[in-house]
Design a protein around this motif. Structure first.
Motif, mmCIF file in Angstrom:
data_model
loop_
_atom_site.group_PDB
_atom_site.id
_atom_site.type_symbol
_atom_site.label_atom_id
_atom_site.label_comp_id
_atom_site.label_asym_id
_atom_site.label_seq_id
_atom_site.Cartn_x
_atom_site.Cartn_y
_atom_site.Cartn_z
ATOM 1 N N ILE A 41 1.296 -1.201 0.124
ATOM 2 C CA ILE A 41 -0.187 -0.007 -0.117
ATOM 3 C C ILE A 41 0.871 1.134 -0.118
ATOM 4 O O ILE A 41 0.755 2.394 -0.615
ATOM 5 C CB ILE A 41 -0.774 -0.194 0.927
ATOM 6 N N ALA A 42 2.095 1.306 1.346
ATOM 7 C CA ALA A 42 3.153 2.751 1.097
ATOM 8 C C ALA A 42 3.558 2.391 -0.580
ATOM 9 O O ALA A 42 3.760 3.534 -0.272
ATOM 10 C CB ALA A 42 3.251 2.690 1.944
ATOM 11 N N VAL A 43 3.687 1.616 -1.334
ATOM 12 C CA VAL A 43 4.324 1.954 -2.677
ATOM 13 C C VAL A 43 3.234 1.972 -3.176
ATOM 14 O O VAL A 43 3.991 2.971 -4.461
ATOM 15 C CB VAL A 43 5.058 0.612 -3.326
ATOM 16 N N GLU A 44 2.230 1.202 -3.057
ATOM 17 C CA GLU A 44 1.370 2.218 -4.121
ATOM 18 C C GLU A 44 1.246 3.722 -3.196
ATOM 19 O O GLU A 44 0.948 4.656 -5.314
ATOM 20 C CB GLU A 44 0.099 1.812 -4.433
ATOM 21 N N GLU A 45 0.344 4.448 -2.849
ATOM 22 C CA GLU A 45 1.270 5.663 -2.665
ATOM 23 C C GLU A 45 1.234 6.591 -2.946
ATOM 24 O O GLU A 45 1.608 6.993 -3.701
ATOM 25 C CB GLU A 45 0.213 6.085 -0.771
ATOM 26 N N ALA A 46 3.349 5.590 -2.771
ATOM 27 C CA ALA A 46 4.228 7.219 -3.219
ATOM 28 C C ALA A 46 4.235 6.814 -4.405
ATOM 29 O O ALA A 46 4.635 7.814 -5.616
ATOM 30 C CB ALA A 46 5.513 6.203 -2.830
ATOM 31 N N HIS A 109 -0.453 9.778 4.595
ATOM 32 C CA HIS A 109 -0.689 8.826 5.905
ATOM 33 C C HIS A 109 -0.659 7.129 6.203
ATOM 34 O O HIS A 109 -0.092 6.527 7.086
ATOM 35 C CB HIS A 109 -1.866 9.184 6.123
ATOM 36 N N PHE A 110 -0.606 6.951 5.344
ATOM 37 C CA PHE A 110 -0.885 5.377 5.041
ATOM 38 C C PHE A 110 0.870 4.868 4.714
ATOM 39 O O PHE A 110 0.768 3.977 5.582
ATOM 40 C CB PHE A 110 -1.607 4.712 3.385
ATOM 41 N N GLU B 86 -8.313 -3.905 8.475
ATOM 42 C CA GLU B 86 -6.733 -2.707 8.698
ATOM 43 C C GLU B 86 -7.421 -1.254 8.353
ATOM 44 O O GLU B 86 -6.598 -0.165 9.068
ATOM 45 C CB GLU B 86 -5.368 -3.436 8.677
ATOM 46 N N VAL B 87 -6.919 -1.566 6.494
ATOM 47 C CA VAL B 87 -7.060 -0.070 5.876
ATOM 48 C C VAL B 87 -8.045 0.812 6.603
ATOM 49 O O VAL B 87 -7.521 1.542 6.662
ATOM 50 C CB VAL B 87 -6.770 -0.341 4.897
#
Lengths: 137, 111
Positions: A41-46, A109-110, B86-87
């Motif tokens: 998820i963090a990678v997608e957001e970035a 935030h994620f 969780e998300v």
């Protein structure tokens, strides 16, 4: 530390390629499943942030670098756009009512929440976002 | 991402399978917009088989919820589980949406 790199045009349509690249290496690491999910998820957001904002008038590339060091799985995402520190954005209000709720800031935030340590630096004319997750629990 | 829709007496049930990310979420937006344009106002979104959601997916769900609220429609969620839960929790969305343990209980609360 030796990094494996993926260099591709910063288009949203390339998200699947980025995910596969990171996921394959995360699968072969000591990252636990829950952390791996958060990392993706963090990678997608970035990545999406670079696609949307790094090259407003033109096209450019994004580089995904992956390596491990000292019990950490590291992913760096870099672009050659104007200097911009994603981590300078304020935290979103995660308590407000549905109609007032704004979605801006949720991506960062994620990134903050789902990684163990994230830092930004400007290096050789590039924005580098470095995300680290502990592999030793 | 795969989206199945079925019309029940009280609402349209939308079951999402797979990944809801920056590439696939616009597909959900288009489908829901069309349903709403066609006059549907009551929805139950079943996330039992959703494997992954990012802020782009949440943005789509929020936009749909706002659109429906402005038209006096309703959006209910069912089966928010595992990593998707969780998300939702991290984002604070767990407390702003109407979330139910099953499609049946979500349908029962549509009024």
């Amino acid at each position: 530390m030796s990094f494996e790199r993926l260099n591709i045009p910063a288009f949203i349509e390339n998200l699947d390629m980025v995910v596969s690249f990171v996921e394959e290496r995360a699968d072969n690491s000591a990252l636990e499943a829950k952390k791996k999910f958060g990392l993706l998820i963090a990678v997608e957001e970035a990545f999406v942030n670079v696609c949307h904002y790094a090259y407003p008038q033109t096209h450019g590339d994004v580089t995904i670098s992956i390596g491990t060091e000292k019990g950490q799985f590291i992913v760096e995402i870099s672009d050659s756009g104007a200097p911009f520190d994603l981590l300078s954005l304020p935290e979103p209000d995660t308590d407000s009512d549905i109609m007032e709720r704004e979605i801006g800031g949720l991506g960062v935030h994620f990134i903050r929440t789902l990684t163990d340590q994230t830092s930004y630096c400007r290096e050789n004319g590039k924005n580098v976002l470095r995300m680290a997750l502990r592999t030793d629990g | 991402m795969d989206i199945q829709t079925r019309k029940e007496q009280k609402a349209t049930v939308i079951a999402i399978t797979g990944r809801m990310d920056a590439v696939t979420a616009p597909e959900f937006d288009r489908l829901l917009k069309k349903q709403i344009d066609d006059g549907e106002l009551f929805f139950v979104v079943d996330l039992q088989n959703l494997d992954y959601i990012s802020s782009a997916g949440l943005r789509s769900l929020l936009a749909t919820a706002k659109l429906l609220k402005g038209k006096n429609g309703q959006l209910h969620f069912a089966n928010i589980i595992g990593t998707v839960k969780e998300v939702f929790d991290i984002s604070g969305f767990g407390s702003i949406f109407q979330i139910h343990g099953s499609v049946e209980s979500a349908l029962a609360s549509v009024s």
